[in-house]
Design a protein around this motif. Structure first.
Motif: not given
Length: 208
Positions: A42-44, A94-95, A65-67, A122-124
């Motif tokens: 998974l590439d954030l 939107d992660l 993943v990107d926005i 929180q995202l990490l």
């Protein structure tokens, strides 16, 4: 900040030029992953897909993943041109709201930093939750502003690698600190300036 506002910010960023990034893999991430057996990655904040395509070329099945729809469109076009489209799924998230389903053998967040208000820790932590047992969470951050960056960028907080790990507050005994340090590298700025950049490199292995 709303999803629409965040998306518009990054759409403006990617829309400012026909191409923002070089298309090459992040050097730190490549060095960490080069000898790993391929699995599911998974590439954030994948942007235009340089890291995701490098992984796919080495046999990984990748979710990027990107926005920004513009960034994802460019990434998908390049993946098709490089012959790896069947090994990459590019998804818009939107992660802070939605997240790809795990588990993953590798979750990478390369320079996933933003001037916008958000809860990055929180995202990490959410990223850590989708790492499979024995898998890696790899975070590469700017450890300081580039020498050629505008003055306001130098005012941003740049936590150390150890501070980033401490902010994650991951469950005790569940993670092994494979690497947590800062690395200097020579780089060339947008107008040909030579300077030294600092990368925070964090590699955590999920052991339970």
């Amino acid at each position: 900040m709303s999803t629409l506002e965040t998306q518009q910010f990054w759409e403006d960023h990617y829309g400012a030029k026909d191409r923002i990034w070089s298309g090459r893999v992040n050097q730190q991430m490549a060095a960490i992953v080069a000898d790993l057996p391929p699995g599911r990655a998974l590439d954030l904040g994948c942007g235009e897909g340089g890291d995701a395509m490098w992984l796919a070329e080495r046999g990984w099945q990748v979710v990027g993943v990107d926005i920004s729809p513009t960034a994802l469109e460019r990434a998908a076009a390049d993946a098709a041109e490089r012959g790896v489209a069947e090994r990459i799924s590019f998804e818009r998230h939107d992660l802070s709201e939605t997240f790809p389903a795990g588990p993953f053998d590798l979750v990478s967040a390369s320079f996933l930093q933003s001037p916008l208000p958000w809860d990055r820790a929180q995202l990490l932590r959410r990223a850590a939750e989708v790492v499979d047992h024995g898998g890696l969470l790899v975070i590469v951050d700017h450890g300081a502003a580039p020498p050629w960056a505008p003055a306001h960028v130098h005012e941003f907080p740049f936590p150390s690698a150890s501070e980033v790990v401490d902010e994650l507050n991951l469950p005790a005994g569940q993670w092994q600190r494979v690497r947590v340090d800062a690395v200097e590298r020579d780089a060339v700025g947008p107008d040909g300036q030579h300077g030294t950049l600092i990368d925070n490199v964090i590699v955590l292995r999920r052991v339970t």
